[in-house]
Design an enzyme around this catalytic site. Structure first.
Site, PDB file in Angstrom:
ATOM      1  N   GLU A  65     -18.469 -22.815  19.792  1.00 10.50           N
ATOM      2  CA  GLU A  65     -17.466 -21.778  19.542  1.00 10.50           C
ATOM      3  C   GLU A  65     -17.650 -20.607  20.512  1.00 10.50           C
ATOM      4  O   GLU A  65     -18.757 -20.127  20.740  1.00 10.50           O
ATOM      5  CB  GLU A  65     -17.605 -21.286  18.093  1.00 10.50           C
ATOM      6  N   LYS A 105      -8.156 -20.994  15.535  1.00 12.38           N
ATOM      7  CA  LYS A 105      -8.897 -20.963  14.269  1.00 12.38           C
ATOM      8  C   LYS A 105      -8.016 -20.396  13.160  1.00 12.38           C
ATOM      9  O   LYS A 105      -7.429 -19.323  13.293  1.00 12.38           O
ATOM     10  CB  LYS A 105     -10.155 -20.125  14.461  1.00 12.38           C
ATOM     11  N   CYS A 116     -15.531 -23.773  13.345  1.00 13.72           N
ATOM     12  CA  CYS A 116     -16.561 -23.060  12.579  1.00 13.72           C
ATOM     13  C   CYS A 116     -16.179 -22.870  11.109  1.00 13.72           C
ATOM     14  O   CYS A 116     -16.187 -23.812  10.341  1.00 13.72           O
ATOM     15  CB  CYS A 116     -16.897 -21.744  13.271  1.00 13.72           C
TER      16      CYS A 116
END
Length: 288
Positions: free
Chosen positions: A51, A125, A162
């Site tokens: 990430e 994300k 994540c």
């Protein structure tokens, strides 16, 4: 294709957080280049980084300095460089970086580049935490990417980033959209999350009958010192078995051959997609 060769790169921060984002970006790219070349030599077909791979995990701070780390996708320097490397090595590359859409609008994003160097698109994300040590809403706008699956030269590829991994709905949406292999670039530290690290992705691989590549950075990042990034990047198969795992504390490229015939075999065996009851799931989307 039956066998798919994947590669995951985990790495500690190079340089100092006192440096400028541009200086850190260059140091991180320089450190990754030998691993990318090695992945090419080993015939990796799909490669993924951690990430925001060009920067520290700066979210323990709320320092506007780090807005300067954001760059455009696909026209920014990192994406353009990776397009060249993808073409050179005939390798799909997933490039997780801090994205600037316009000044003041920033996303935590992964660009996906096909094996001929073509930019295929991006995933932003979706779930953005805002808790002590992880002040991500200061830096990232939540993405609304509609669960894209990228039809690469080697497989149908999904991306989750994540904190997203804690939400089973996105894994399922990616699988229903056709993903056979999903990568989850992360930055997660020892403590509560480490226990979950080897539970959630294997469980999601089983629930969705797919391979997952989980990537985490390594080491400590000062001055924030929120904990140790514990590495242990791994590949997990559709039966929930971790087939290959990286070290806890070393910069590392791990390469693994995934038997993609297992995706069809497992989905046909369990028939989770057939037996879903979406009409009974309205509680999941009623807004409360």
């Amino acid at each position: 294709m039956s066998m798919l060769r994947g590669g995951l790169i985990q790495m500690s921060l190079k340089g100092s957080t006192e440096q400028s984002p541009d200086e850190i970006r260059q140091a991180m790219i320089d450190a990754h280049l030998p691993y990318i070349e090695e992945a090419g030599r080993q015939g990796v077909q799909i490669l993924c980084f951690q990430e925001v791979f060009t920067q520290p995990y700066f979210c323990p701070s709320q320092d506007a300095k780090w807005y300067a780390a954001a760059e455009e996708i696909p026209n920014g320097p990192t994406t353009q460089l990776m397009c060249e490397l993808a073409k050179k090595h005939k390798m799909v590359i997933v490039v997780p970086i801090y994205e600037q859409e316009i000044t003041g609008v920033y996303y935590n994003t992964a660009a996906v580049i096909d094996a001929d160097g073509t930019y295929l698109g991006k995933y932003r994300k979706t779930h953005i935490p805002q808790v002590a040590g992880f002040w991500e809403k200061f830096f990232f706008k939540p993405g609304v990417s509609d669960w894209p699956v990228f039809d690469t030269q080697y497989c149908k590829l999904g991306v989750y980033i994540c904190y997203d991994r804690h939400f089973p709905e996105g894994w399922r949406a990616l699988a229903l959209n056709g993903a056979e292999y999903i990568v989850n670039p992360s930055a997660t530290v020892a403590g509560l999350s480490e226990h979950l690290w080897k539970l959630e992705q294997p469980a999601s691989a089983v629930a969705n009958g797919c391979y997952i590549g989980a990537i985490n950075r390594v080491g400590w990042e000062m001055p924030w010192n929120i904990g140790e990034f514990y590495g242990q990047s791994y590949f997990v198969n559709p039966r929930g078995v971790i087939e290959k795992e990286a070290s806890r504390d070393q910069d590392e490229l791990i390469v693994h051959d995934m038997d993609m015939s297992m995706v069809r075999e497992v989905r046909n065996t369990w028939q989770f997609f057939r037996d879903r009851r979406p009409s009974t799931y309205t509680r999941l989307t009623d807004g409360n």
